[in-house]
Motif scaffolding. Structure first.
Motif, PDB file in Angstrom:
ATOM      1  N   GLY A  74       0.802  -1.217   0.000  1.00  0.00           N
ATOM      2  CA  GLY A  74       0.000   0.000   0.000  1.00  0.00           C
ATOM      3  C   GLY A  74       0.835   1.268   0.000  1.00  0.00           C
ATOM      4  O   GLY A  74       2.061   1.236   0.079  1.00  0.00           O
ATOM      5  N   HIS A 151      -2.603  -4.061  -1.779  1.00  0.00           N
ATOM      6  CA  HIS A 151      -3.253  -3.506  -0.609  1.00  0.00           C
ATOM      7  C   HIS A 151      -3.293  -1.990  -0.743  1.00  0.00           C
ATOM      8  O   HIS A 151      -2.306  -1.373  -1.125  1.00  0.00           O
ATOM      9  CB  HIS A 151      -2.441  -3.898   0.649  1.00  0.00           C
ATOM     10  N   SER A 152      -4.428  -1.398  -0.511  1.00  0.00           N
ATOM     11  CA  SER A 152      -4.599   0.053  -0.500  1.00  0.00           C
ATOM     12  C   SER A 152      -4.095   0.661  -1.814  1.00  0.00           C
ATOM     13  O   SER A 152      -4.592   0.298  -2.867  1.00  0.00           O
ATOM     14  CB  SER A 152      -3.880   0.637   0.730  1.00  0.00           C
TER      15      SER A 152
END
Length: 156
Positions: A74, A151-152
């Motif tokens: 992320g 992620h993110s």
């Protein structure tokens, strides 16, 4: 003399706990030798470094190809942030490449546009061209089964 004996026993116990902990950490991160983890620094067409970790299950061979997961961390993170996911997927038979995308942690700030770094919010591909140009030569990867995930900010 009793203090010396107690201190010796305490030191021996501390050493045993340390060795046991280290063994468990190393053993569990490689699934007790079933996963090979390789630190790779890939180079883009512009000469910039993309830092990656390759998680390869021992079961992945030329004759027993494994699916591939390319995994991005992320926002302001680094590839180690997704290491628990990477090792678990690899334990389950996936080859995993996690990477510090361009301009993050162990990867260089891009000097050119070979990676398409001018995409939405500046994320672009951030190293995926270079990763793709590397993994397509891995003879143990099932090229019909590839997943990218993140992620993110890495999911963008």
């Amino acid at each position: 003399m009793k203090k010396l004996s107690r201190m010796s026993i305490a030191l021996i116990l501390v050493a045993l706990i340390f060795v046991t902990s280290l063994t468990l950490i190393i053993g569990t991160s490689t699934s007790w030798g079933k996963v090979e983890i390789t630190d790779l620094d890939l180079v883009t067409a512009d000469g910039d470094k993309i830092h990656t970790l390759l998680y390869k299950p021992k079961s992945a061979t030329k004759d027993n190809k494994a699916p591939l997961v390319i995994m991005a961390h992320g926002g302001s993170d680094m590839l180690e942030q997704v290491s628990s996911y990477a090792i678990e997927l690899s334990r389950r038979g996936y080859v995993v490449v996690s990477y510090d995308y361009a301009a993050q942690a162990g990867s260089d700030v891009p000097t050119g546009d070979s990676e398409g770094n001018s995409g939405i919010s500046g994320y672009g591909k951030r190293g995926l061209n270079t990763i793709w140009n590397t993994v397509k030569f891995f003879n143990y990867v099932d090229m019909d089964h590839i997943v990218t995930m993140g992620h993110s900010g890495g999911g963008m």
